[in-house]
Design an enzyme around this catalytic site. Structure first.
Site, PDB file in Angstrom:
ATOM      1  N   TRP A  23       0.837  -1.200   0.000  1.00  0.00           N
ATOM      2  CA  TRP A  23       0.000   0.000   0.000  1.00  0.00           C
ATOM      3  C   TRP A  23       0.879   1.261   0.000  1.00  0.00           C
ATOM      4  O   TRP A  23       0.684   2.175  -0.786  1.00  0.00           O
ATOM      5  CB  TRP A  23      -0.909  -0.039   1.237  1.00  0.00           C
ATOM      6  CG  TRP A  23      -1.935   1.049   1.278  1.00  0.00           C
ATOM      7  CD1 TRP A  23      -1.718   2.355   1.574  1.00  0.00           C
ATOM      8  CD2 TRP A  23      -3.332   0.931   0.995  1.00  0.00           C
ATOM      9  NE1 TRP A  23      -2.886   3.067   1.519  1.00  0.00           N
ATOM     10  CE2 TRP A  23      -3.901   2.221   1.152  1.00  0.00           C
ATOM     11  CE3 TRP A  23      -4.163  -0.131   0.645  1.00  0.00           C
ATOM     12  CZ2 TRP A  23      -5.252   2.473   0.971  1.00  0.00           C
ATOM     13  CZ3 TRP A  23      -5.518   0.127   0.462  1.00  0.00           C
ATOM     14  CH2 TRP A  23      -6.050   1.403   0.624  1.00  0.00           C
ATOM     15  N   ASP A  26       2.724   1.653  -3.335  1.00  0.00           N
ATOM     16  CA  ASP A  26       1.827   2.138  -4.397  1.00  0.00           C
ATOM     17  C   ASP A  26       1.582   3.642  -4.240  1.00  0.00           C
ATOM     18  O   ASP A  26       1.520   4.386  -5.228  1.00  0.00           O
ATOM     19  CB  ASP A  26       0.491   1.386  -4.342  1.00  0.00           C
ATOM     20  CG  ASP A  26       0.613  -0.044  -4.862  1.00  0.00           C
ATOM     21  OD1 ASP A  26      -0.269  -0.872  -4.546  1.00  0.00           O
ATOM     22  OD2 ASP A  26       1.592  -0.329  -5.587  1.00  0.00           O
ATOM     23  N   GLU A  27       1.407   4.066  -2.982  1.00  0.00           N
ATOM     24  CA  GLU A  27       1.227   5.505  -2.739  1.00  0.00           C
ATOM     25  C   GLU A  27       2.456   6.289  -3.185  1.00  0.00           C
ATOM     26  O   GLU A  27       2.350   7.376  -3.763  1.00  0.00           O
ATOM     27  CB  GLU A  27       0.966   5.757  -1.247  1.00  0.00           C
ATOM     28  CG  GLU A  27      -0.418   5.343  -0.794  1.00  0.00           C
ATOM     29  CD  GLU A  27      -0.648   5.656   0.676  1.00  0.00           C
ATOM     30  OE1 GLU A  27      -1.814   5.717   1.067  1.00  0.00           O
ATOM     31  OE2 GLU A  27       0.332   5.842   1.410  1.00  0.00           O
ATOM     32  N   LEU A  28       3.651   5.760  -2.902  1.00  0.00           N
ATOM     33  CA  LEU A  28       4.887   6.455  -3.272  1.00  0.00           C
ATOM     34  C   LEU A  28       4.993   6.612  -4.789  1.00  0.00           C
ATOM     35  O   LEU A  28       5.412   7.664  -5.277  1.00  0.00           O
ATOM     36  CB  LEU A  28       6.102   5.694  -2.733  1.00  0.00           C
ATOM     37  CG  LEU A  28       7.448   6.350  -3.048  1.00  0.00           C
ATOM     38  CD1 LEU A  28       7.563   7.714  -2.375  1.00  0.00           C
ATOM     39  CD2 LEU A  28       8.607   5.450  -2.615  1.00  0.00           C
ATOM     40  N   ILE A  31       2.801   9.383  -5.636  1.00  0.00           N
ATOM     41  CA  ILE A  31       3.394  10.644  -5.182  1.00  0.00           C
ATOM     42  C   ILE A  31       4.437  11.147  -6.184  1.00  0.00           C
ATOM     43  O   ILE A  31       4.438  12.317  -6.573  1.00  0.00           O
ATOM     44  CB  ILE A  31       4.035  10.461  -3.785  1.00  0.00           C
ATOM     45  CG1 ILE A  31       2.934  10.427  -2.707  1.00  0.00           C
ATOM     46  CG2 ILE A  31       5.036  11.573  -3.471  1.00  0.00           C
ATOM     47  CD1 ILE A  31       3.430  10.022  -1.333  1.00  0.00           C
TER      48      ILE A  31
END
Length: 788
Positions: A23, A26-28, A31
């Site tokens: 998770w 994936d956010e990175l 970003i």
């Protein structure tokens, strides 16, 4: 993912186990995509892990990541492309400037919050950008007039009250026309510049420098008029004269249409319409208050950092906007004042605003002042009276010693739109706010200037001292008026009652008598052009932190040093243009110095080895400052020969200045080498050797991992092949080798560069494809270059 998409600032926090979360990874990826596509700001925090560990998946971070990687690769459903995206994002984020959690976590939180607030504020400061409100229609009306007479030389005036946005409108027009003119100049803040500097000749010098691209020094305004009127005749120019308050200022800078080639455009902003009538402008545009809709948008930008209020604040916002009178400055200041406050606090503020008559702008602004605490008020008043266009770092030495807590205070003043601080650290303040601050000080005692805390007006200060009316109320005083040749003489009797003085500014002044116990609390002495003779018997300045003696006739044997050496707390010493100074051995007593400026000390022969005792030195300037480098560079002539610096070498002990962040050696033409010990300057961020005689860079320059700027333009003796270790300069952003005519080739370049300027004798540039952050590339005078 929606939050990531809509946020202006993204703060990923990397801990040891970050890489075990799909998770998080994936956010990175999201970003970094937002950063690269939309320019969103990413401020990574590395919590008990190193950036390199994250980027290359090594150390404890790497162990945890690879355990997760092994498990995922064992699943048939897992896509290996996802893994590549994760690793790419981790590598990219590790190269960004962020924060490492070491030491106090509370301090780290403060740093991150401060940075975030600064970036948010920067995003919404209403500079010339798409975020300006309601300006396009004004720009279109003025441009339409100009387009109809595009071949004529035009004078266009913009007038209106202070704070209405005249300068902003003029800049927007200037930017629209910018590309149509080879010769252009923006002279800002003319009214204040005439007071602060040497009047009209200073402005004429700026104009000539902008248009002719060369520095031609002269003293009288008549010389300037003659030069401008003769040399500009065949040049089509775009000139913006900002904040004019006297018709003579225009007459000396842009006397009439015959001074310029056809098609030239002169834009003038002023509060006084009469100035435009006397000039005889071709078009006079009055800028009036904003309408309700525009006011609502501008207010919301500062109160909520968006174009409209949240639903729960809608009624309160309309109420607040209705009492600002449509003045942009008021909307900006009051929006900033209520930003982040709860509805109950809004109501209290609006209640205060309603008590003030709608047109009394200064009284409205006073409410923002009253919301400050005591220390913040003192900083605000100091800036208003003395420190506009002064470096915040210098002023902070005094404020810190007075327990005004400048770091927090300046941040609050910026956030409330009461001041601005440029990238050059210069303090800026709107003239409406400046006038408010000065009026507040006058109100301390309307009838007796001697009973006020600050005296910034030279005539008032003279009247107080010459009449022996000084009191212990006076904390700061300006006794400087230009650079009059004769200077004033002050005795101990005149200073006898100024026992709480913390700031004193004099020019060409003489002190005479016994000053024992009179200056015990003095924190900052600005004594420009002080005389070679020292006629004071006793001078107690032990609490002094800032000493500025620019342009003085003193040398190392000056009798005043015996007293100033007792100022063991001294942190800032400016001896620029002290042309009689030949050595600085006597400075060894100032072990707590953080800034030492010796620019323009032409006769300085050596830097003593005792400089190693200045362990806290952050900035050292030798040779010429960047502002002075023309005086020792391209503008030399038979009539005005280059002052040749005597400094021929730096001691190896300079490498022991572990705290040093800036080393300026501009125009040290006799300096041919840098000591190898420079490799030990582990905190060095700026190295400026422009216009110097340096022949080669030392082998260890690649060790300077914090170096952000390496300026080496016009180093005509720099030759050979650049050191390959320069590619290790991972923090380097600005690299300038322009006009280094003997330079043979360049090394592999560090990937973080945003600016690259080069002149060299090779057929080929090194590869640039990895310079993904590069914004500005200047390749000049490369006569053999065949390909890029």
């Amino acid at each position: 993912m929606k939050a990531i998409t809509s946020s202006k600032i993204l703060i990923p926090i990397f801990s040891e186990n970050y890489g075990t979360s799909s998770w998080c990874l994936d956010e990175l990826v999201q970003i970094m995509e937002r950063k690269n596509k939309n320019g969103q700001i990413v401020l990574p925090i590395f919590y008990k892990v190193k950036p390199a560990d994250v980027g290359h998946q090594i150390g404890s971070f790497g162990k945890a990541f690879h355990r997760r990687e092994k498990r995922l690769l064992g699943r048939s459903s897992f896509d290996a492309v996802t893994l590549k995206k994760w690793k790419k994002a981790l590598l990219e984020v590790s190269t960004l400037k962020g924060y490492e959690a070491q030491g106090s976590e509370a301090e780290l939180v403060k740093l991150v919050v401060k940075k975030a607030l600064n970036e948010l504020k920067k995003k919404f400061e209403l500079v010339i950008s798409e975020n300006l409100v309601g300006i396009d229609s004004h720009v279109d009306k003025v441009i339409e007039f100009m387009d109809n007479k595009s071949h004529a030389t035009l004078f266009v005036g913009i007038h209106g009250m202070g704070g209405i946005g005249k300068t902003t409108l003029a800049k927007a027009i200037y930017n629209k026309l910018f590309n149509q003119f080879e010769h252009r100049s923006f002279i800002d803040d003319i009214r204040e510049s005439c007071k602060r500097n040497d009047g009209v000749p200073y402005l004429q010098n700026r104009l000539i420098s902008d248009i002719l691209k060369q520095k031609i020094e002269f003293v009288t305004k008549d010389e300037g008029i003659g030069l401008i009127s003769s040399r500009f005749k065949h040049k089509k120019v775009l000139v913006l004269l900002d904040d004019v308050d006297d018709v003579n200022q225009v007459k000396c800078l842009a006397g009439n249409r015959d001074w310029f080639s056809l098609g030239s455009k002169i834009i003038i902003t002023t509060r006084n319409k009469r100035v435009l009538e006397e000039v005889g402008v071709d078009h006079d545009y009055e800028l009036k208050e904003m309408d309700e809709n525009q006011s609502l948008i501008l207010f919301s930008k500062h109160a909520f950092r968006r174009d409209s209020p949240p639903s729960e604040f809608e009624d309160l916002t309309h109420e607040a906007v209705s009492i600002t009178g449509g003045l942009p400055l008021s909307l900006e200041v009051f929006g900033s004042l209520v930003c982040g406050k709860k509805p109950r606090q809004w109501r209290a503020t609006i209640k205060k605003l309603k008590k003030v008559p709608p047109k009394e702008v200064q009284e409205k602004l006073r409410i923002s002042f009253e919301a400050l605490d005591y220390q913040q008020k003192q900083i605000f008043l100091d800036i208003a009276c003395f420190f506009i266009s002064t470096n915040e770092i210098i002023a902070s030495y005094m404020w810190d010693a007075c327990d005004f807590f400048p770091e927090e205070g300046i941040e609050v003043l910026i956030f409330r739109s009461l001041i601005k601080v440029g990238d050059d650290h210069m303090l800026r303040m709107h003239d409406q706010l400046r006038d408010l601050g000065r009026e507040i000080v006058r109100e301390e005692n309307q009838g007796e200037p001697s009973c006020r805390s600050r005296l910034w007006d030279y005539k008032e200060a003279q009247e107080v001292l010459k009449g022996n009316k000084g009191t212990d109320k006076i904390e700061a005083i300006n006794l400087s008026e230009g650079s009059a040749a004769d200077g004033d003489i002050y005795t101990e009797k005149q200073f006898k009652n100024l026992t709480n003085l913390r700031y004193l500014h004099m020019t060409n002044a003489h002190l005479s008598g016994d000053f024992k116990d009179l200056m015990k609390g003095l924190k900052w002495l600005r004594w420009q052009n002080c005389p070679a003779s020292f006629e004071v018997n006793t001078f107690d300045v032990k609490e002094l932190l800032v000493l500025e003696l620019q342009g003085s006739k003193i040398n190392e044997k000056w009798e005043g040093w015996s007293f100033f050496k007792m100022a063991e707390k001294l942190k800032y010493l400016d001896l620029s243009l002290c042309v009689s100074l030949e050595n600085i051995d006597f400075l060894s007593t100032f072990e707590k110095l953080e800034v030492l400026i010796l620019s323009g000390c032409w006769k300085l022969k050596r830097v003593n080895t005792s400089i190693e005792d200045m362990e806290g030195l952050l900035r050292l300037e030798l040779g010429s400052s960047r502002a002075l480098h023309h005086a020792v560079g391209a503008d030399a002539s038979a009539e005005h020969p280059v002052p040749r610096f005597c400094l021929r070498e730096l001691p190896a002990e300079i490498g022991k200045l572990k705290a040093l962040q800036q080393l300026h050696l501009v125009s040290t033409v006799s300096l041919s080498t840098l000591p190898n010990s420079i490799r030990s300057l582990e905190n060095l961020e700026i190295l400026d050797i422009s216009w110097s005689g340096i022949e080669e860079l030392p082998d260890g320059i690649g060790n300077l991992r914090k170096l952000r700027e390496l300026r080496a333009s016009h180093c005509t003796n720099l030759k050979g092949i650049m050191i390959e270790s320069m590619s290790n300069l991972s923090s380097l952003q600005h690299l300038d080798f322009t006009d280094c005519d003997k330079l043979q080739s360049l090394p592999n370049l560090p990937f973080g560069l945003t600016y690259l300027g080069v002149t060299f004798q090779s057929h080929k540039l090194p590869s640039l494809s990895h310079l993904v952050h590069l914004k500005d590339l200047r390749v000049r005078g490369c006569g053999f270059l065949q390909c890029i």
